[in-house]
Enzyme design. Structure first.
Site, PDB file in Angstrom:
ATOM      1  N   ASN A 152      -8.024  22.397  15.203  1.00 49.21           N
ATOM      2  CA  ASN A 152      -7.990  23.407  16.262  1.00 49.21           C
ATOM      3  C   ASN A 152      -9.164  24.343  16.002  1.00 49.21           C
ATOM      4  OD1 ASN A 152      -5.446  22.310  16.843  1.00 49.21           O
ATOM      5  ND2 ASN A 152      -4.383  23.861  15.643  1.00 49.21           N
ATOM      6  N   GLY A 158      -5.511  27.607  19.584  1.00 50.09           N
ATOM      7  CA  GLY A 158      -4.346  27.867  18.747  1.00 50.09           C
ATOM      8  C   GLY A 158      -4.637  28.099  17.280  1.00 50.09           C
ATOM      9  N   HIS A 163     -11.834  30.357   9.167  1.00 53.93           N
ATOM     10  CA  HIS A 163     -12.415  29.485   8.131  1.00 53.93           C
ATOM     11  C   HIS A 163     -12.273  28.010   8.559  1.00 53.93           C
ATOM     12  CE1 HIS A 163     -13.740  29.241   3.844  1.00 53.93           C
ATOM     13  NE2 HIS A 163     -13.513  27.972   4.153  1.00 53.93           N
ATOM     14  N   HIS A 165     -11.315  24.504   9.074  1.00 57.62           N
ATOM     15  CA  HIS A 165     -10.252  23.692   8.487  1.00 57.62           C
ATOM     16  C   HIS A 165      -9.661  22.739   9.516  1.00 57.62           C
ATOM     17  CE1 HIS A 165      -7.971  26.918  10.454  1.00 57.62           C
ATOM     18  NE2 HIS A 165      -6.890  26.153  10.383  1.00 57.62           N
TER      19      HIS A 165
HETATM   20 ZN    ZN Z   1     -12.997  32.044   4.690  1.00 57.29          ZN
END
Ligand code: ZN
Ligand code: ZN
Length: 333
Positions: A152, A158, A163, A165
């Site tokens: 996402n 959402g 960061h 991921h």
């Molecule tokens: Zn971070």
């Protein structure tokens, strides 16, 4: 504890997760506009912060003494492997305890990295982590029947953290939408004698009107009935129902994912999107009729009552036009 509940008429599943309200949010408006710093003291995933201090890596890629990618348990994950996937009924309503796995792939130590500025080695590391965790979680079959990898990006998609991921969720149930696709694919294969996705690749290659990018092992298409503007499917040219790639295909998969997403970033700036890796359920890994693919869904329009009520999506951009723009920007990278 979370709980799967099934709609008794449509057979769609919902996860009831009341504790989700406590998730952390690190969004600041200025960061969303591309001004995120390389390191944020408030971010749980930045090196030296909460995740590194308190969460053991399930999988890690290191360069020298530093990690460049970490996979950890999702502290705010929806599912837990510590409980049993017991099914029970409440009158005619079916429910299953929230058994499963929820993991986070922390793609980079840098808070402000993304598909707009990733290098090829960084994207390859992400794909290696996906494959590693996919295989390990699939080994929990028959308790686990579906492993879903998704990303996402942006508030409209959402995300609760900036960061970079991705997430991996492994569940004991197969959702209705995938069951419907599998049934359609199986019927097609019975009638035509070929995997529908292999046939799709053949036809789109001969038409050339919806190709967004292509290299020797992968093709990116804007599907004929795209649900949202600039929807893209990335398909391997080699048939496989299960998400997998060989070492020689890794370079091409990283190339197609990076080219398509950076092309979309060029067109829209920092836009919100989800991508999902759609693979056959674990029990159907070897079937002839399903073909894994990545579905990229940009969040450029908001869906409202009509879409929710009818399940008919209104798409203001033809896939033929979207693919032309993506192709142009991907080739001029
Ligand atoms: Zn971070
Ligand atoms: Zn196929």
């Amino acid at each position: 504890m979370t709980m799967f509940r099934q709609n008794f008429l449509t057979k769609e599943w919902v996860i009831m997760a009341p504790e989700r309200k406590a998730r952390p949010h690190d969004f600041e408006f200025k960061e969303e506009k591309g001004e995120a710093p390389e390191y944020s003291p408030r971010c749980p995933f930045c090196p030296g912060n909460h995740s590194e201090k308190h969460e053991e890596a399930i999988f890690e890629i290191r360069e020298g003494s530093n990690w460049v990618l970490r996979v950890v348990k999702n502290r705010y994950g929806l599912l837990s492997p510590e409980i049993k996937a017991e099914r029970s009924k409440e009158n005619f309503n079916l429910k299953v305890k929230g058994y499963g796995f929820a993991e986070v792939v922390i793609e980079s130590p840098y808070h402000n990295k993304n598909f707009s500025n990733y290098t090829m080695p960084e994207v390859k590391n992400i794909l290696i982590a996906y494959r590693e965790r996919y295989d390990k979680l699939s080994a929990h079959c028959p308790e686990i029947d579906l492993v879903l990898i998704f990303r996402n990006h942006g508030r409209l998609a959402g995300t609760s953290l900036i960061h970079p991921h991705s997430q991996i969720i492994a569940t004991p149930i197969v959702p209705l939408s995938l069951r419907t696709s599998l049934l359609g694919a199986r019927t097609f294969c019975d009638e035509e004698g070929i995997c529908p996705f292999c046939q799709l690749i053949k036809e789109e290659k001969s038409k050339k009107t919806r190709i967004a990018y292509e290299n020797s092992s992968f093709i990116a298409l804007c599907p004929f009935a795209s649900k949202v503007p600039y929807e893209v499917w990335i398909l391997p040219k080699r048939h496989s129902a299960k998400f997998e790639f060989r070492e020689i295909e890794l370079e091409d998969l990283a190339d197609v994912l990076l080219k398509v997403l950076s092309s979309l970033h060029k067109i829209f700036g920092d836009f919100s999107y989800n991508y999902l890796i759609k693979s056959a359920p674990v029990e159907d890994y070897n079937v002839e009729y399903f073909h894994w693919h990545i579905d990229i869904l940009p969040r450029l329009v908001t869906h409202a009552g009509f879409e929710m009520g009818s399940d008919i999506y209104v798409n203001p951009v033809l896939p033929e036009e979207a693919s032309r723009k993506i192709y142009f920007n991907a080739s001029s990278r």
